[in-house]
Write a protein that holds these residues in place. Structure first.
Motif: not given
Length: 228
Positions: A213-219
């Protein structure tokens, strides 16, 4: 009774009667159509018409309107296990890249400290040899390419090998005192950023393609933002 051949004709333009073999109207002066040419044109038209296919519309073969069959590529939705596996592999690859960066930075600092005398040339010579071997070991620990991580692994490998060559050039320069080795060393240090950007780019693509997921990638990227 045999029909007599006509001896006169009428002008196509002004309707004046004239001898049949007259080519120009004596009244309006306009040229008269050539009877031979008209006959040839008429014959061609007849031949074309006869060449056209005849038959009812039911007998005419309709074009094949059946849609072309295309192979379907099964789009598999990544499972949680697949995503977790990709994240773990990313950690492995990027940890090796970070370790390579730390080794290179340590060597660069040591080289810089020789000017102030806090580090000796012999220290740098030994450190550059150790760094070269360590960088090589790091490159051998990278995961094998499996079709999903190829670009990422290749970018990481190039980054680590550049670090290895930085150490190799410095070690060779101190060993043989060749200015060419020193020049190569400086060029590789300056080019290090060129190897960093492909790693970051390939990493993002790898995680995204793996279904993270994108939010996980950003994290994940935020955790390593200092390194990048």
């Amino acid at each position: 009774m045999k029909k007599e051949k006509p001896t006169t004709k009428t002008c196509k333009h002004c309707k004046t009667e004239m001898p049949i073999d007259e080519k120009v109207c004596p009244n309006c002066g306009k040229k008269q159509p050539n009877g031979c040419l008209i006959a040839i044109i008429a014959l061609v038209v007849v031949i074309v018409i006869l060449a056209l296919p005849f038959g009812s519309s039911d007998d005419t073969k309709e074009p094949d309107t059946e849609p072309t069959k295309t192979s379907k590529t099964d789009t598999k939705t990544p499972s949680e296990d697949d995503i977790q596996k990709a994240i773990e592999e990313d950690n492995t690859i990027f940890d090796l890249v970070e370790t390579s960066e730390n080794l290179t930075n340590t060597l660069l600092i040591a080289v810089s400290n020789t000017e102030s005398g806090t580090t000796t040339t012999l220290d740098v010579y030994d450190l550059s040899g150790q760094t070269e071997r360590s960088q090589y070991n790091l490159s051998s620990q990278l995961p094998k390419k499996d079709g999903t991580n190829d670009e990422y692994v290749e970018a990481a490998k190039n980054y680590i090998l550049n670090g290895m060559m930085i150490a190799s050039d410095m070690h060779s320069y101190l060993d043989k005192n060749k200015l060419d080795d020193l020049s190569d060393y400086k060029k590789r240090v300056e080019a290090q950023q060129n190897y960093t950007l492909p790693v970051v780019s390939a990493r993002m693509v790898y995680l995204s393609d793996a279904g993270v997921p994108e939010d996980k990638i950003n994290e994940i990227l935020g955790t390593n933002s200092d390194t990048e």
